[in-house]
Design a protein around this motif. Structure first.
Motif, PDB file in Angstrom:
ATOM      1  N   ALA A  76      23.564  37.664  50.301  1.00 50.48           N
ATOM      2  CA  ALA A  76      22.219  37.600  50.890  1.00 50.48           C
ATOM      3  C   ALA A  76      21.280  36.673  50.117  1.00 50.48           C
ATOM      4  N   ASP A  77      21.588  36.424  48.832  1.00 53.53           N
ATOM      5  CA  ASP A  77      20.753  35.535  48.013  1.00 53.53           C
ATOM      6  C   ASP A  77      21.208  34.080  48.085  1.00 53.53           C
ATOM      7  N   GLY A  78      22.251  33.788  48.865  1.00 56.79           N
ATOM      8  CA  GLY A  78      22.746  32.432  49.000  1.00 56.79           C
ATOM      9  C   GLY A  78      23.759  32.033  47.940  1.00 56.79           C
ATOM     10  N   LYS A  79      24.206  32.994  47.108  1.00 57.68           N
ATOM     11  CA  LYS A  79      25.190  32.700  46.065  1.00 57.68           C
ATOM     12  C   LYS A  79      26.575  32.536  46.688  1.00 57.68           C
ATOM     13  N   ASP A  80      27.308  31.506  46.258  1.00 60.74           N
ATOM     14  CA  ASP A  80      28.668  31.279  46.738  1.00 60.74           C
ATOM     15  C   ASP A  80      29.619  32.309  46.139  1.00 60.74           C
ATOM     16  N   LEU A  81      30.493  32.859  46.989  1.00 59.38           N
ATOM     17  CA  LEU A  81      31.471  33.869  46.589  1.00 59.38           C
ATOM     18  C   LEU A  81      32.833  33.513  47.163  1.00 59.38           C
ATOM     19  N   THR A  82      33.879  34.082  46.574  1.00 56.19           N
ATOM     20  CA  THR A  82      35.224  34.006  47.134  1.00 56.19           C
ATOM     21  C   THR A  82      35.851  35.389  47.033  1.00 56.19           C
ATOM     22  N   LEU A  83      36.932  35.602  47.766  1.00 52.19           N
ATOM     23  CA  LEU A  83      37.643  36.877  47.659  1.00 52.19           C
ATOM     24  C   LEU A  83      38.233  37.038  46.261  1.00 52.19           C
ATOM     25  N   ALA A  84      38.598  35.935  45.620  1.00 56.50           N
ATOM     26  CA  ALA A  84      39.155  35.991  44.268  1.00 56.50           C
ATOM     27  C   ALA A  84      38.151  36.577  43.269  1.00 56.50           C
ATOM     28  N   ASP A  85      36.843  36.471  43.577  1.00 59.23           N
ATOM     29  CA  ASP A  85      35.820  37.060  42.701  1.00 59.23           C
ATOM     30  C   ASP A  85      35.946  38.581  42.632  1.00 59.23           C
TER      31      ASP A  85
END
Length: 198
Positions: A76-85
């Motif tokens: 929601a804050d626009g931070k990039d994520l991946t499933l690996a995180d």
């Protein structure tokens, strides 16, 4: 393994899946379907687990447990994520959109599943493919009382390519602690564990 077994139990105890007629007609889905090869037949259910069947499709175990689809999405804050995180937890990744009627119907039961089981060991990662991102998802969550799920966003629809073959929305992908794909459930389901009598 206990949370994986419990998640499998939730899947196996889920109510019959809803009809899958809703979301395959969107232009983005048509384009993805055109680029998709026919899905491989489901491999047999592993020994010791009953087969989960819905009205239209079955939970299909993924042969060889390959790495989960790799793509970037945002919080929601626009931070990039991946499933690996999120390696180290069991994930139920749900690809959905607010314009998809079966997705909308399924979302409250996914919210209840996250409220009941979500934590350090398990998370429902519901990723919206709405092009409007948070401006479409937040009002939808507010209007439908979705409180336990975090709003994850993929307005560029990168998951559509990474998760091929993808017959349409919604699609749920079960991912183990090591980041490997256990299997998929195409179409909506009732994740509350209520069974419907036939």
């Amino acid at each position: 393994m206990a949370i994986l077994r419990r998640t499998a139990t939730v899947i196996l105890a889920a109510a019959c899946m809803l009809a899958l007629s809703g979301c395959g007609d969107d232009g983005a889905n048509r384009a993805a379907d055109t680029a998709t090869t026919a899905p491989k037949p489901a491999i047999p259910t592993p020994a010791g687990l009953p087969e989960f069947k819905g009205e239209s499709r079955s939970f299909a175990y993924t042969e060889g447990r390959p790495a989960a689809p790799a793509f970037t999405f945002k919080d929601a804050d626009g931070k990039d994520l991946t499933l690996a995180d999120r390696k180290g937890k069991v994930l139920l990744v749900n690809l959905w959109a607010t314009w998809c009627a079966p997705c909308v119907k399924e979302m409250p039961s996914l919210d209840r599943l996250q409220a009941e089981l979500g934590g350090a060991d398990f998370e429902v990662v519901a990723i919206s493919l709405d092009r409007g991102g948070l401006t479409e998802v937040k009002p939808f969550f507010d209007a439908n009382g979705i409180k336990a799920l975090a709003p994850y966003l993929d307005p560029q629809m990168t998951a559509m390519k990474a998760a091929q073959p993808l017959p349409g929305l919604p699609t749920s992908i079960l991912v183990d602690r090591e980041g490997r794909e256990v299997g998929r459930l195409p179409g909506a389901a009732d994740w509350s564990g209520r069974r419907r009598r036939r």
